[in-house]
Design a protein around this motif. Structure first.
Motif, PDB file in Angstrom:
ATOM      1  N   GLY A 119      -2.412  18.374   7.533  1.00 42.37           N
ATOM      2  CA  GLY A 119      -3.435  18.414   8.580  1.00 42.37           C
ATOM      3  C   GLY A 119      -3.616  17.084   9.293  1.00 42.37           C
ATOM      4  N   GLY A 120      -2.976  16.026   8.787  1.00 40.41           N
ATOM      5  CA  GLY A 120      -3.015  14.735   9.466  1.00 40.41           C
ATOM      6  C   GLY A 120      -3.851  13.672   8.786  1.00 40.41           C
ATOM      7  N   GLY A 121      -4.744  14.052   7.852  1.00 40.92           N
ATOM      8  CA  GLY A 121      -5.593  13.064   7.206  1.00 40.92           C
ATOM      9  C   GLY A 121      -4.796  12.109   6.328  1.00 40.92           C
ATOM     10  N   ILE A 122      -5.275  10.880   6.202  1.00 36.22           N
ATOM     11  CA  ILE A 122      -4.565   9.850   5.447  1.00 36.22           C
ATOM     12  C   ILE A 122      -5.421   9.419   4.260  1.00 36.22           C
ATOM     13  CG2 ILE A 122      -3.628   7.506   5.511  1.00 36.22           C
ATOM     14  CD1 ILE A 122      -3.143   7.935   8.526  1.00 36.22           C
ATOM     15  N   SER A 178      -5.485   6.752   0.907  1.00 41.74           N
ATOM     16  CA  SER A 178      -4.891   5.604   0.238  1.00 41.74           C
ATOM     17  C   SER A 178      -4.654   5.969  -1.222  1.00 41.74           C
ATOM     18  CB  SER A 178      -5.839   4.403   0.333  1.00 41.74           C
ATOM     19  OG  SER A 178      -5.322   3.318  -0.418  1.00 41.74           O
ATOM     20  N   LEU A 179      -3.403   5.831  -1.668  1.00 36.36           N
ATOM     21  CA  LEU A 179      -3.069   6.170  -3.052  1.00 36.36           C
ATOM     22  C   LEU A 179      -3.135   4.939  -3.952  1.00 36.36           C
ATOM     23  CD1 LEU A 179       0.055   8.464  -2.437  1.00 36.36           C
ATOM     24  CD2 LEU A 179      -2.303   9.176  -2.905  1.00 36.36           C
ATOM     25  N   PHE A 180      -2.471   3.877  -3.528  1.00 35.68           N
ATOM     26  CA  PHE A 180      -2.405   2.661  -4.324  1.00 35.68           C
ATOM     27  C   PHE A 180      -2.363   1.442  -3.417  1.00 35.68           C
ATOM     28  CE2 PHE A 180      -1.548   4.555  -8.401  1.00 35.68           C
ATOM     29  CZ  PHE A 180      -0.713   5.641  -8.174  1.00 35.68           C
ATOM     30  N   MET A 181      -2.890   0.346  -3.962  1.00 36.57           N
ATOM     31  CA  MET A 181      -2.605  -0.976  -3.421  1.00 36.57           C
ATOM     32  C   MET A 181      -2.223  -1.801  -4.644  1.00 36.57           C
ATOM     33  SD  MET A 181      -5.154  -3.594  -1.506  1.00 36.57           S
ATOM     34  CE  MET A 181      -4.889  -5.359  -1.605  1.00 36.57           C
ATOM     35  N   PHE A 219       3.889  -0.206   8.747  1.00 38.17           N
ATOM     36  CA  PHE A 219       4.153   1.011   7.995  1.00 38.17           C
ATOM     37  C   PHE A 219       5.634   1.351   7.973  1.00 38.17           C
ATOM     38  CE2 PHE A 219      -0.262   2.346   7.671  1.00 38.17           C
ATOM     39  CZ  PHE A 219      -0.851   1.650   8.713  1.00 38.17           C
ATOM     40  N   LEU A 253      -1.419  -4.016   8.716  1.00 37.43           N
ATOM     41  CA  LEU A 253      -0.443  -3.200   8.008  1.00 37.43           C
ATOM     42  C   LEU A 253       0.719  -2.813   8.914  1.00 37.43           C
ATOM     43  CD1 LEU A 253      -2.632  -0.752   5.874  1.00 37.43           C
ATOM     44  CD2 LEU A 253      -1.475  -2.847   5.156  1.00 37.43           C
ATOM     45  N   HIS A 306       0.831  -1.192   0.000  1.00 36.76           N
ATOM     46  CA  HIS A 306       0.000   0.000   0.000  1.00 36.76           C
ATOM     47  C   HIS A 306       0.872   1.252   0.000  1.00 36.76           C
ATOM     48  CE1 HIS A 306      -3.722  -2.207   1.550  1.00 36.76           C
ATOM     49  NE2 HIS A 306      -2.769  -3.100   1.704  1.00 36.76           N
ATOM     50  N   GLN A 360      -0.187  11.249   3.758  1.00 40.44           N
ATOM     51  CA  GLN A 360      -0.694  11.925   4.951  1.00 40.44           C
ATOM     52  C   GLN A 360      -0.498  13.412   4.774  1.00 40.44           C
ATOM     53  OE1 GLN A 360       0.801  10.720   8.862  1.00 40.44           O
ATOM     54  NE2 GLN A 360      -1.142  11.347   9.755  1.00 40.44           N
ATOM     55  N   LEU A 411       0.347   5.324   0.886  1.00 34.03           N
ATOM     56  CA  LEU A 411      -0.577   6.261   1.513  1.00 34.03           C
ATOM     57  C   LEU A 411       0.023   7.656   1.493  1.00 34.03           C
ATOM     58  CD1 LEU A 411      -1.159   4.103   4.738  1.00 34.03           C
ATOM     59  CD2 LEU A 411      -2.599   4.117   2.702  1.00 34.03           C
TER      60      LEU A 411
END
Lengths: 110, 113
Positions: free
Chosen positions: A40-43, A45-48, A100, A98, A33, A37, A35
């Motif tokens: 502002g902290g939000g995550i 998902s870009l690719f799997m 990381f 996961l 995966h 971030q 990701l």
């Protein structure tokens, strides 16, 4: 030990440059995966991906299962791409836990 | 289709109090994962749940922490008798099945005074 390593830790680029972030992992996995971030902290998902290459807009992710290595590329980088990019591998018997990487802090200057 | 919802977004507790963090997965998703991000550190897995079942809790601290995902309603991460070291961002993610792409919520930022 299940590990995920990323490089570089920090990356500063000028707008328009081609960016590459690398990720390596220690044992065979079903998929990797990528990701993002935001500051502002939000995550997000870009690719799997489990093999080959995937492309979404200016983002490209590749994986080499035999070499246990993946790369994330950003073409024509823009200041809004500034974020932390994280790769993650699913370990454990469920295949969903996961682990990381430490993340790559990307700063794109105008 | 709403994304993963978490509430509250910010939670302040005094030492010794209980913290309850809620996560509503995306519609159609029955798998929920909780992750913790301590200040200036990376994300760490805590627990993986399916409806009414804990599948993998290998990342949960042995004491004070518990998680559930009931048949109806959100998943709850409960921290009893909070300590300052529990201050962190807690993210949940959901997926429609195992071995699938996980979609993350906005996180709950817990501050313990």
């Amino acid at each position: 030990k299940n590990e995920v390593e990323q490089s570089p830790q920090n990356l500063t680029a000028q707008e328009g440059e081609f960016i590459t972030i690398n990720c390596s992992y220690s044992v065979g996995i079903s998929a990797l995966h990528w990701l993002q971030q935001h500051p502002g902290g939000g995550i997000v998902s870009l690719f799997m991906l489990s093999s080959g290459k995937k492309k979404h807009g200016r983002l490209i992710a590749t994986i080499n299962i035999q070499e246990k290595h993946s790369s994330l590329h950003i073409t024509a980088s823009h200041p809004r791409d500034s974020a932390v990019y994280i790769c993650a591998a699913p370990f454990g018997t469920s295949g969903s836990r996961l682990t990381f990487g430490e993340g790559t802090q990307l700063t794109v200057n105008p | 289709n709403a994304g993963v919802m978490q509430n509250p977004r910010h939670l302040v507790r005094r030492r010794g109090q209980e913290a309850r963090l809620r996560c509503s997965p995306m519609k159609g998703h029955s798998h929920v994962y909780w992750y913790r991000q301590l200040p200036e550190e990376g994300l760490k897995f805590m627990v993986y749940l399916q409806k009414e079942n804990i599948i993998d809790e290998s990342g949960m601290p042995k004491e004070r922490f518990s998680a559930e995902f009931p048949k109806e309603g959100p998943s709850i991460l409960r921290i009893q008798q909070v300590v300052r070291g529990d201050s962190a961002a807690y993210f949940c993610a959901s997926s429609p099945a195992s071995h699938n792409e996980q979609f993350f919520g906005p996180g709950t930022r817990l501050t313990v005074l």
